[in-house]
Design an enzyme around this catalytic site. Structure first.
Site, PDB file in Angstrom:
ATOM      1  N   SER A   7      19.219 -16.605 -12.111  1.00  0.00           N
ATOM      2  CA  SER A   7      20.670 -16.447 -12.211  1.00  0.00           C
ATOM      3  C   SER A   7      21.218 -17.379 -13.288  1.00  0.00           C
ATOM      4  O   SER A   7      20.615 -18.399 -13.623  1.00  0.00           O
ATOM      5  CB  SER A   7      21.334 -16.732 -10.862  1.00  0.00           C
ATOM      6  OG  SER A   7      20.907 -15.802  -9.890  1.00  0.00           O
ATOM      7  N   LEU A  33      22.297 -22.182  -8.292  1.00  0.00           N
ATOM      8  CA  LEU A  33      22.030 -20.862  -8.849  1.00  0.00           C
ATOM      9  C   LEU A  33      20.520 -20.746  -8.922  1.00  0.00           C
ATOM     10  O   LEU A  33      19.849 -21.678  -9.374  1.00  0.00           O
ATOM     11  CB  LEU A  33      22.651 -20.703 -10.246  1.00  0.00           C
ATOM     12  CG  LEU A  33      24.171 -20.532 -10.311  1.00  0.00           C
ATOM     13  CD1 LEU A  33      24.643 -20.552 -11.764  1.00  0.00           C
ATOM     14  CD2 LEU A  33      24.626 -19.250  -9.625  1.00  0.00           C
ATOM     15  N   ASP A  34      19.966 -19.624  -8.481  1.00  0.00           N
ATOM     16  CA  ASP A  34      18.508 -19.526  -8.454  1.00  0.00           C
ATOM     17  C   ASP A  34      17.931 -19.404  -9.865  1.00  0.00           C
ATOM     18  O   ASP A  34      18.657 -19.303 -10.854  1.00  0.00           O
ATOM     19  CB  ASP A  34      18.039 -18.382  -7.547  1.00  0.00           C
ATOM     20  CG  ASP A  34      18.472 -17.007  -8.016  1.00  0.00           C
ATOM     21  OD1 ASP A  34      18.477 -16.756  -9.238  1.00  0.00           O
ATOM     22  OD2 ASP A  34      18.801 -16.159  -7.162  1.00  0.00           O
ATOM     23  N   LEU A  35      16.624 -19.416  -9.947  1.00  0.00           N
ATOM     24  CA  LEU A  35      15.909 -19.465 -11.230  1.00  0.00           C
ATOM     25  C   LEU A  35      16.399 -18.424 -12.226  1.00  0.00           C
ATOM     26  O   LEU A  35      16.643 -18.725 -13.394  1.00  0.00           O
ATOM     27  CB  LEU A  35      14.409 -19.284 -10.975  1.00  0.00           C
ATOM     28  CG  LEU A  35      13.504 -19.211 -12.204  1.00  0.00           C
ATOM     29  CD1 LEU A  35      13.431 -20.565 -12.900  1.00  0.00           C
ATOM     30  CD2 LEU A  35      12.109 -18.737 -11.813  1.00  0.00           C
TER      31      LEU A  35
END
Length: 263
Positions: free
Chosen positions: A113, A109-111
Site C-alpha cells: 500500500s 500501511l502494509d507493504l
C-alpha cells in the site's frame, strides 16, 4: 483522612510523550529492565515520575519532551511500516531524512500500500489519532482488477463480515473503468488490518493498487512519493485539541537517497 494521589505522571506515559515508545511498548521496556529512575532500575510501570526525576532508557537520559509534532509522509509501495523487519525488507523509518527526530507511525500501511502515513514524535498524539472512538475517516483510491457491480458494492456499504471479522459500513464510489481495471474511492473509519483488501476479496475482486489520500483532515495532496512535510503546529493544536505550544516552522524534507555503487 484521605489519601493524597501521587504527583506526576505514570512512567510509561512520560516515555510515550517523550517519543521513546508507545505506552504498551514502554511498559515492555520497563519489564525488561531497560529503564532506570534516579539511578535505580525499575521493573514495574506502576510508578509516577515528575520533572525532577532522572529517567534513563538504554543508557540514554530522557529529557523534557518536545512539543507534539506531526508529519505527513507519502509512503511508496515496497516499504514496511516498522523499525525492524525480520525479513530484512526496507522500512519506512530507514527511508526518512537523517535530520528527522525519532517518530512513530499513526497506524500502518502494509507493504504494497502507498500514500499518506502520519508520523508523530508524541505517543499521546499517536494514541488519540488511532483510537476507534475518535472515528477519523481514512479515504483511499483503490484500483481493482476487472469490474464490480453496484449490488456487490452495496454489500460493503452495508457492512460485511469476512472470516469472522466484522467491518463497519464503508463509503464506496465507483469512479471509472480503465481498461482491465476499475478505480474506486473507499472511505473507512476503523482501519483494521488489510481491511479494504479483504473486503474486496470477499465480494470477488482483487485490489492491485491501494493509495491512502487522507486521514481525517490531513491530506496527501501534491506530496511526492518519499517526501515528508511537517504540519503547522497551530493546525495540530486545533485539530487535536491540544494546549498552546511553541510553534515550529513548517518544513518540507526530501528522503535519503540510496548511494549508487559501481558494479
Amino acid at each position: 483522612m484521605t489519601d493524597t494521589p501521587p504527583s506526576g505522571d505514570r512512567i510509561a506515559k512520560v516515555l510515550s510523550r517523550a517519543g521513546i515508545a508507545s505506552r504498551r511498548e514502554a511498559e515492555r521496556m520497563i519489564e525488561a529492565g531497560r529503564v532506570t529512575v534516579n539511578g535505580k532500575t525499575i521493573d514495574s510501570p506502576a510508578l509516577n515520575v515528575t520533572a525532577d526525576d532522572k529517567i534513563v532508557v538504554d543508557g540514554k537520559f530522557v529529557g523534557e519532551p518536545d512539543p507534539p509534532r506531526l508529519w505527513l509522509y507519502h509512503k511508496p509501495a515496497g516499504l514496511v511500516t516498522t523499525e525492524r523487519d525480520e525479513k530484512d525488507r526496507p522500512t519506512v523509518f530507514a527511508s526518512l531524512p537523517e535530520n528527522m527526530p525519532r517518530v512513530m507511525s499513526v497506524g500502518r500501511l502494509d507493504l504494497n500500500s502507498e500514500g499518506l502515513l502520519l508520523l508523530t514524535n508524541d505517543g499521546e498524539v499517536k494514541r488519540k489519532l488511532e483510537l476507534p472512538s475518535t472515528g477519523w475517516l481514512r479515504r483511499y483510491r483503490v484500483r481493482i482488477n476487472g469490474s464490480v457491480s453496484e449490488a456487490k458494492l452495496d454489500e460493503l456499504r452495508a457492512g460485511i463480515t469476512v472470516e469472522g471479522v466484522k467491518y463497519q459500513p464503508m463509503v464506496v464510489t465507483f469512479d471509472r473503468q480503465q481498461g482491465a481495471n476499475a478505480w474506486l474511492t473507499v472511505s473507512i473509519r476503523e482501519g483494521k488490518n488489510r481491511e479494504i483488501r479483504r473486503a474486496m476479496q470477499a465480494i470477488g475482486v482483487t485490489v492491485n493498487r491501494l493509495i491512502r489520500v487522507s486521514y481525517g483532515p490531513f491530506q496527501l495532496a501534491a506530496l511526492k512519493q518519499g517526501e515528508v512535510e511537517e504540519v503547522k503546529q497551530r493546525v495540530v493544536r486545533d485539530q487535536l485539541g491540544l494546549s498552546s505550544k511553541p510553534t515550529p516552522t513548517r518544513t518540507r524534507k526530501t528522503p535519503n537517497r540510496p548511494v549508487k555503487t559501481r558494479k
